[in-house]
Design an enzyme around this catalytic site. Structure first.
Site, PDB file in Angstrom:
ATOM      1  N   GLY A  12      26.863 -16.780 -14.575  1.00 38.05           N
ATOM      2  CA  GLY A  12      25.768 -17.738 -14.423  1.00 38.05           C
ATOM      3  C   GLY A  12      24.518 -17.303 -15.165  1.00 38.05           C
ATOM      4  N   ASP A  13      23.558 -18.220 -15.247  1.00 33.94           N
ATOM      5  CA  ASP A  13      22.255 -17.958 -15.878  1.00 33.94           C
ATOM      6  C   ASP A  13      22.363 -17.562 -17.344  1.00 33.94           C
ATOM      7  OD1 ASP A  13      21.131 -18.462 -13.394  1.00 33.94           O
ATOM      8  OD2 ASP A  13      21.171 -16.344 -12.816  1.00 33.94           O
ATOM      9  N   LYS A  16      22.556 -22.170 -19.980  1.00 33.69           N
ATOM     10  CA  LYS A  16      23.226 -23.476 -20.137  1.00 33.69           C
ATOM     11  C   LYS A  16      22.198 -24.607 -20.257  1.00 33.69           C
ATOM     12  CE  LYS A  16      25.274 -22.601 -16.239  1.00 33.69           C
ATOM     13  NZ  LYS A  16      24.895 -21.187 -16.056  1.00 33.69           N
ATOM     14  N   ASN A  38      22.442 -24.481  -5.910  1.00 31.90           N
ATOM     15  CA  ASN A  38      22.522 -23.031  -6.191  1.00 31.90           C
ATOM     16  C   ASN A  38      22.180 -22.774  -7.652  1.00 31.90           C
ATOM     17  OD1 ASN A  38      24.887 -24.394  -6.893  1.00 31.90           O
ATOM     18  ND2 ASN A  38      26.279 -22.758  -6.289  1.00 31.90           N
ATOM     19  N   ALA A  39      22.314 -23.811  -8.492  1.00 27.94           N
ATOM     20  CA  ALA A  39      22.014 -23.676  -9.915  1.00 27.94           C
ATOM     21  C   ALA A  39      20.513 -23.736 -10.148  1.00 27.94           C
ATOM     22  CB  ALA A  39      22.691 -24.811 -10.688  1.00 27.94           C
ATOM     23  N   GLY A  40      20.077 -23.094 -11.209  1.00 29.15           N
ATOM     24  CA  GLY A  40      18.699 -23.204 -11.692  1.00 29.15           C
ATOM     25  C   GLY A  40      18.783 -23.181 -13.201  1.00 29.15           C
ATOM     26  N   HIS A  41      18.597 -24.322 -13.811  1.00 30.04           N
ATOM     27  CA  HIS A  41      18.737 -24.432 -15.267  1.00 30.04           C
ATOM     28  C   HIS A  41      17.342 -24.592 -15.878  1.00 30.04           C
ATOM     29  CE1 HIS A  41      23.208 -25.818 -14.859  1.00 30.04           C
ATOM     30  NE2 HIS A  41      22.961 -24.625 -14.337  1.00 30.04           N
ATOM     31  N   SER A  42      16.905 -23.573 -16.621  1.00 27.45           N
ATOM     32  CA  SER A  42      15.531 -23.568 -17.167  1.00 27.45           C
ATOM     33  C   SER A  42      15.484 -24.184 -18.547  1.00 27.45           C
ATOM     34  CB  SER A  42      14.989 -22.141 -17.274  1.00 27.45           C
ATOM     35  OG  SER A  42      15.401 -21.367 -16.200  1.00 27.45           O
ATOM     36  N   GLN A 222      26.773 -22.433 -12.793  1.00 25.65           N
ATOM     37  CA  GLN A 222      27.325 -21.090 -12.582  1.00 25.65           C
ATOM     38  C   GLN A 222      28.079 -20.642 -13.847  1.00 25.65           C
ATOM     39  OE1 GLN A 222      27.951 -23.523  -9.668  1.00 25.65           O
ATOM     40  NE2 GLN A 222      25.857 -22.897  -9.372  1.00 25.65           N
ATOM     41  N   ARG A 301      15.437 -13.430  -7.094  1.00 27.09           N
ATOM     42  CA  ARG A 301      15.988 -12.087  -6.941  1.00 27.09           C
ATOM     43  C   ARG A 301      16.096 -11.421  -8.304  1.00 27.09           C
ATOM     44  NH1 ARG A 301      21.549 -13.332  -3.863  1.00 27.09           N
ATOM     45  NH2 ARG A 301      21.454 -15.130  -5.239  1.00 27.09           N
ATOM     46  N   PRO A 302      15.850 -10.092  -8.402  1.00 26.91           N
ATOM     47  CA  PRO A 302      16.076  -9.420  -9.681  1.00 26.91           C
ATOM     48  C   PRO A 302      17.553  -9.522 -10.045  1.00 26.91           C
ATOM     49  CG  PRO A 302      15.321  -7.843  -8.001  1.00 26.91           C
ATOM     50  CD  PRO A 302      15.397  -9.185  -7.336  1.00 26.91           C
ATOM     51  N   ARG A 303      17.847  -9.855 -11.293  1.00 26.26           N
ATOM     52  CA  ARG A 303      19.258  -9.921 -11.703  1.00 26.26           C
ATOM     53  C   ARG A 303      19.721  -8.526 -12.096  1.00 26.26           C
ATOM     54  NH1 ARG A 303      17.905 -15.008 -15.560  1.00 26.26           N
ATOM     55  NH2 ARG A 303      17.916 -16.638 -13.988  1.00 26.26           N
ATOM     56  N   LYS A 329      19.784 -15.314 -25.788  1.00 30.53           N
ATOM     57  CA  LYS A 329      18.926 -14.157 -25.513  1.00 30.53           C
ATOM     58  C   LYS A 329      19.182 -12.987 -26.455  1.00 30.53           C
ATOM     59  CE  LYS A 329      17.112 -14.358 -21.270  1.00 30.53           C
ATOM     60  NZ  LYS A 329      16.867 -14.349 -19.818  1.00 30.53           N
TER      61      LYS A 329
HETATM   62  P1  GDP Z   1      21.220 -21.346 -16.822  1.00 29.13           P
HETATM   63  O1  GDP Z   1      21.339 -21.303 -15.347  1.00 29.13           O
HETATM   64  O2  GDP Z   1      22.499 -20.989 -17.512  1.00 29.13           O
HETATM   65  O3  GDP Z   1      20.650 -22.639 -17.339  1.00 29.13           O
HETATM   66  O4  GDP Z   1      20.190 -20.204 -17.222  1.00 29.13           O
HETATM   67  P2  GDP Z   1      18.797 -19.876 -16.459  1.00 29.13           P
HETATM   68  O5  GDP Z   1      17.820 -20.922 -16.808  1.00 29.13           O
HETATM   69  O6  GDP Z   1      19.020 -19.593 -15.028  1.00 29.13           O
HETATM   70  O7  GDP Z   1      18.444 -18.478 -17.111  1.00 29.13           O
HETATM   71  C1  GDP Z   1      18.275 -18.320 -18.469  1.00 29.13           C
HETATM   72  C2  GDP Z   1      16.848 -17.786 -18.704  1.00 29.13           C
HETATM   73  O8  GDP Z   1      16.756 -17.297 -20.018  1.00 29.13           O
HETATM   74  C3  GDP Z   1      15.798 -18.855 -18.595  1.00 29.13           C
HETATM   75  O9  GDP Z   1      14.609 -18.292 -18.105  1.00 29.13           O
HETATM   76  C4  GDP Z   1      15.631 -19.325 -20.025  1.00 29.13           C
HETATM   77  O10 GDP Z   1      14.370 -19.882 -20.271  1.00 29.13           O
HETATM   78  C5  GDP Z   1      15.788 -18.037 -20.760  1.00 29.13           C
HETATM   79  N1  GDP Z   1      16.353 -18.127 -22.107  1.00 29.13           N
HETATM   80  C6  GDP Z   1      17.300 -18.970 -22.575  1.00 29.13           C
HETATM   81  N2  GDP Z   1      17.629 -18.658 -23.849  1.00 29.13           N
HETATM   82  C7  GDP Z   1      16.845 -17.607 -24.192  1.00 29.13           C
HETATM   83  C8  GDP Z   1      16.724 -16.816 -25.368  1.00 29.13           C
HETATM   84  O11 GDP Z   1      17.418 -16.980 -26.358  1.00 29.13           O
HETATM   85  N3  GDP Z   1      15.815 -15.795 -25.335  1.00 29.13           N
HETATM   86  C9  GDP Z   1      15.043 -15.539 -24.252  1.00 29.13           C
HETATM   87  N4  GDP Z   1      14.205 -14.522 -24.310  1.00 29.13           N
HETATM   88  N5  GDP Z   1      15.142 -16.260 -23.128  1.00 29.13           N
HETATM   89  C10 GDP Z   1      16.028 -17.277 -23.093  1.00 29.13           C
HETATM   90  P1  IMO Z   2      23.371 -21.310 -12.657  1.00 34.19           P
HETATM   91  O1  IMO Z   2      23.963 -22.678 -12.754  1.00 34.19           O
HETATM   92  C1  IMO Z   2      23.785 -17.233 -11.159  1.00 34.19           C
HETATM   93  C2  IMO Z   2      25.907 -16.731  -7.372  1.00 34.19           C
HETATM   94  C3  IMO Z   2      25.118 -16.239  -6.175  1.00 34.19           C
HETATM   95  C4  IMO Z   2      26.202 -15.521  -5.406  1.00 34.19           C
HETATM   96  C5  IMO Z   2      27.432 -16.391  -5.637  1.00 34.19           C
HETATM   97  C6  IMO Z   2      27.688 -17.409  -4.548  1.00 34.19           C
HETATM   98  O2  IMO Z   2      21.898 -21.291 -12.633  1.00 34.19           O
HETATM   99  O3  IMO Z   2      23.967 -20.392 -13.665  1.00 34.19           O
HETATM  100  P2  IMO Z   2      26.521 -19.644  -3.700  1.00 34.19           P
HETATM  101  O4  IMO Z   2      25.077 -19.983  -3.503  1.00 34.19           O
HETATM  102  O5  IMO Z   2      27.200 -20.500  -4.689  1.00 34.19           O
HETATM  103  O6  IMO Z   2      27.239 -19.528  -2.407  1.00 34.19           O
HETATM  104  O7  IMO Z   2      26.495 -18.149  -4.302  1.00 34.19           O
HETATM  105  O8  IMO Z   2      27.182 -17.083  -6.865  1.00 34.19           O
HETATM  106  N1  IMO Z   2      25.357 -17.935  -8.022  1.00 34.19           N
HETATM  107  C7  IMO Z   2      24.733 -17.920  -9.210  1.00 34.19           C
HETATM  108  N2  IMO Z   2      24.395 -16.898 -10.008  1.00 34.19           N
HETATM  109  N3  IMO Z   2      23.546 -18.504 -11.555  1.00 34.19           N
HETATM  110  C8  IMO Z   2      23.905 -19.532 -10.777  1.00 34.19           C
HETATM  111  O9  IMO Z   2      23.800 -20.822 -11.177  1.00 34.19           O
HETATM  112  C9  IMO Z   2      24.486 -19.281  -9.518  1.00 34.19           C
HETATM  113  N4  IMO Z   2      24.932 -20.049  -8.499  1.00 34.19           N
HETATM  114  C10 IMO Z   2      25.475 -19.215  -7.600  1.00 34.19           C
HETATM  115  O10 IMO Z   2      24.082 -15.395  -6.568  1.00 34.19           O
HETATM  116  O11 IMO Z   2      26.450 -14.264  -5.988  1.00 34.19           O
HETATM  117 MG    MG Z   3      20.424 -20.396 -13.712  1.00 32.70          MG
END
Ligand code: GDP
Ligand code: IMO
Ligand code: MG
Length: 419
Positions: A12-13, A16, A38-42, A222, A301-303, A329
């Site tokens: 995850g993270d 996307k 549970n998702a957080g898409h930035s 995820q 939370r710290p990843r 990244k």
């Molecule tokens: P997602 O859940 O897959 O959409 O990803 P998240 O949004 O949870 O986490 C990705 C983080 O990395 C976000 O804070 C984005 O703004 C950041 N990000 C995405 N692409 C890049 C990149 O190429 N470089 C840097 N430094 N940050 C990025």
């Molecule tokens: P995005 O879409 C990162 C992780 C949680 C936990 C496990 C189960 O932003 O990539 P849940 O809440 O589904 O019961 O948690 O999955 N988890 C994620 N880790 N990015 C996510 O979503 C996540 N969604 C769930 O931290 O380990």
């Molecule tokens: Mg995320």
């Protein structure tokens, strides 16, 4: 037209949201196929930052239709607060969002059940985001769930009460204190708010759009290593995060699938418990966290951080049938003298190139080392990138057999190289 899929290949993270937002300009329809809040898409563009939870990442594109698919579990309260924040910024959410009648609802008691279950697990907890995801999917597969379409039924309140009673009886098995009325009024008010949106039979809608030749972009949440079947079970989420999840989560046949974009970070992160073979506990890991700002978009939370794991990445590419890779990244690895990639696992003195069944196996990664590279954040073409970086990219392509078509060098929409 085929349906193209964007999904995460790690834990995850991966970034996307950024890639969906970027590519959404070429797709009239964007559809989320699984997961929930549970998702957080930035997403970052024009100096603004957004974090989307249940709303597809195509929401900022003029004229785009954003579908919340049947595979999603939707919490009306999160949905409402997300929509209200976007509306305040002038995004016409009511015009752009369609919700599948078959998406399941997350109740406040699902969140309580999640918390009670995690508390009972103690040290072996999953590290859930506590958004009620697991309990909501359990009710779906257990055939007890409430769906979006049910809110229009005359006996909705009776069905809600029946499910809540079921939840209270399960909660009696836990030594867990809670208030049964928690969030109930706000949840019901959010249900009313949600009724202001268009509910659809999304499988008909999407298949009809495909038949007409409309481009559909499917958005996963995820990542593959958190998939309920193929992830590091039991430290996973409760949905199918893999490519096949787009078919079940939207009602499209595998024949309709076109490009599968696999999104991965140039290194690895994980939030929550579970195996992470390349995890770094030293200053390098700390530096990755600091430079990559690796803190959960939802839970803050710290990843956990570590080097790229090619064994896991190749596994994900296989399971998902990835046709194009997107490396995110890359800029975060700038400035490191050496960059490492795990090419095999050593388990009990033997080398393996596959992900072991045993979630608890003691794994020692076997690394290959690359020379580091300098700043990438202003790069605008592949050709202009440092040769050591290109060596890294081409090694990943050779190992996975898939081209790296997108290279991200910063969080902003503009900091992207499309090859
Ligand atoms: P997602 O859940 O897959 O959409 O990803 P998240 O949004 O949870 O986490 C990705 C983080 O990395 C976000 O804070 C984005 O703004 C950041 N990000 C995405 N692409 C890049 C990149 O190429 N470089 C840097 N430094 N940050 C990025
Ligand atoms: P995005 O879409 C990162 C992780 C949680 C936990 C496990 C189960 O932003 O990539 P849940 O809440 O589904 O019961 O948690 O999955 N988890 C994620 N880790 N990015 C996510 O979503 C996540 N969604 C769930 O931290 O380990
Ligand atoms: Mg995320």
């Amino acid at each position: 037209m085929k349906a193209d899929i964007i999904l995460g290949l790690q834990w995850g993270d991966e970034g996307k949201g950024k890639v969906v937002d970027l590519l959404a300009s070429s797709y009239p329809v964007i559809a989320r196929f699984q997961g929930g809040p549970n998702a957080g898409h930035s997403i970052h563009f024009e100096g603004k930052s957004y974090v989307l939870r249940s709303i597809p990442s195509g929401i900022f594109r003029d004229g785009a239709i954003n579908v919340i698919g049947n595979g999603v579990v939707l919490d009306p309260m999160t949905f409402r607060s997300e929509c209200e924040a976007l509306e305040a910024q002038g995004v016409p959410v009511r015009e752009r969002i369609l919700i599948s009648r078959k998406a399941h609802l997350i109740l406040p008691t699902h969140r309580i059940l999640d918390a009670a279950s995690e508390a009972a697990k103690g040290k072996s907890k999953i590290g859930s985001t506590l958004k009620g995801i697991g309990p909501a999917y359990m009710d779906k597969t257990g055939r007890n769930g409430l769906r979006v379409g049910d809110v229009e039924a005359e006996d909705f309140m009776t069905r809600l009460e029946t499910l809540r009673k079921k939840h209270f009886s399960v909660l009696r098995q836990y030594d867990y204190q809670y208030d049964p009325q928690t969030d109930l009024a706000a949840w019901l008010s959010a249900i009313d708010y949600m009724k202001g949106f268009r509910f659809i039979d999304s499988e008909y809608f999407i298949n009809e759009e495909l038949r007409k030749g409309t481009g559909v972009l499917c958005e996963g949440a995820q990542g593959t290593m958190l998939d309920v079947d193929f992830g590091s079970y039991p430290f996973v989420t409760s949905s199918s995060t893999v490519c096949a999840g787009a078919c079940t989560g939207l009602g499209i046949s595998p024949h309709e699938v076109g490009e599968v974009y696999g999104i991965f970070k140039a290194y690895c992160t994980r939030v929550g418990s579970g195996p992470f073979p390349t995890e770094l506990f030293d200053e390098t890991g700390e530096e990755l966290r600091r430079k990559g700002f690796e803190f959960g978009a939802v839970t803050k939370r710290p990843r956990r951080t570590g080097w790229l794991d090619l064994v896991a990445l190749k596994y994900a590419v296989m399971v998902d049938g990835v046709t194009a890779l997107s490396m995110m990244k890359s800029d975060v690895l700038s400035g490191f003298d050496k960059v490492k990639v795990a090419v095999a696992y050593r388990i009990g003195g033997k080398e393996y190139r596959h992900v072991p069944y045993d979630t608890y196996a003691e794994i020692e990664p076997v690394y290959r080392e690359f020379d580091g590279w300098g700043d990438l954040t202003c790069a605008s073409s592949y050709e202009s990138l440092p040769s050591s970086f290109k060596e890294y990219v081409e090694f990943i392509e050779a190992e996975t057999g898939v081209p790296v078509k997108i290279i991200s060098v910063g969080p902003d929409r503009s900091q992207t190289i499309v090859r």
